[in-house]
Design a protein around this motif. Structure first.
Motif, PDB file in Angstrom:
ATOM      1  N   ILE A  18       0.846  -1.192   0.000  1.00 38.70           N
ATOM      2  CA  ILE A  18       0.000   0.000   0.000  1.00 38.70           C
ATOM      3  C   ILE A  18       0.880   1.239   0.000  1.00 38.70           C
ATOM      4  O   ILE A  18       1.840   1.335   0.783  1.00 38.70           O
ATOM      5  CB  ILE A  18      -0.914   0.007   1.248  1.00 38.70           C
ATOM      6  N   TRP A  19       0.546   2.176  -0.888  1.00 39.67           N
ATOM      7  CA  TRP A  19       1.222   3.472  -0.883  1.00 39.67           C
ATOM      8  C   TRP A  19       0.211   4.558  -1.214  1.00 39.67           C
ATOM      9  O   TRP A  19      -0.625   4.381  -2.105  1.00 39.67           O
ATOM     10  CB  TRP A  19       2.406   3.507  -1.858  1.00 39.67           C
ATOM     11  N   ASN A  20       0.301   5.658  -0.489  1.00 39.84           N
ATOM     12  CA  ASN A  20      -0.612   6.798  -0.684  1.00 39.84           C
ATOM     13  C   ASN A  20      -2.081   6.335  -0.581  1.00 39.84           C
ATOM     14  O   ASN A  20      -2.908   6.701  -1.405  1.00 39.84           O
ATOM     15  CB  ASN A  20      -0.322   7.497  -2.014  1.00 39.84           C
ATOM     16  N   ASP A  21      -2.331   5.475   0.438  1.00 38.04           N
ATOM     17  CA  ASP A  21      -3.674   4.961   0.725  1.00 38.04           C
ATOM     18  C   ASP A  21      -4.277   4.135  -0.398  1.00 38.04           C
ATOM     19  O   ASP A  21      -5.505   4.009  -0.506  1.00 38.04           O
ATOM     20  CB  ASP A  21      -4.634   6.104   1.080  1.00 38.04           C
ATOM     21  N   THR A  22      -3.427   3.554  -1.254  1.00 35.73           N
ATOM     22  CA  THR A  22      -3.899   2.761  -2.387  1.00 35.73           C
ATOM     23  C   THR A  22      -3.156   1.427  -2.428  1.00 35.73           C
ATOM     24  O   THR A  22      -1.940   1.384  -2.270  1.00 35.73           O
ATOM     25  CB  THR A  22      -3.662   3.530  -3.705  1.00 35.73           C
TER      26      THR A  22
ATOM     27  N   GLU B  13       3.891   0.378   2.495  1.00 33.86           N
ATOM     28  CA  GLU B  13       3.525  -0.502   3.605  1.00 33.86           C
ATOM     29  C   GLU B  13       3.133  -1.860   3.070  1.00 33.86           C
ATOM     30  O   GLU B  13       2.310  -1.958   2.153  1.00 33.86           O
ATOM     31  CB  GLU B  13       2.362   0.120   4.381  1.00 33.86           C
TER      32      GLU B  13
END
Length: 92
Positions: A4-8, A90
């Motif tokens: 996950i990066w930038n809530d995606t 993440e």
């Protein structure tokens, strides 16, 4: 597992391989629309030459945050065609 990066979610798989504490995701589990190959490379004595992707989500770019071994050494063949993450991505 999810990356996950930038809530995606940028990658998702039930079939990751853990090497040196990093989850490697199968190449077909990444969401290719977020990924762009870069010129960055690094070298690992037992895995070989790594190449990198930058990831762009919602207008923000995380440069060189994903890596892969296109032609890993024999000892690391289990991570061929797999992608791992760092630099704020993440994995859970």
């Amino acid at each position: 597992m999810q990356a996950i990066w930038n809530d995606t979610v940028i990658a998702e798989s039930d079939d990751t391989v853990v090497v040196e504490g990093n989850h490697y995701f199968p190449i077909d589990s990444i969401k290719k629309e977020y990924f762009e190959k870069t010129d960055m490379t690094s070298f690992c004595g037992w895995k070989g030459m790594a190449n990198y992707y930058s990831v762009t989500v919602n207008g923000k770019t995380n440069k060189d945050c994903a890596w892969y071994y296109a032609e890993p050494n024999d000892a690391a063949m289990k991570i061929k065609d797999m992608v791992a993450f760092w630099n704020g991505v993440e994995v859970k």
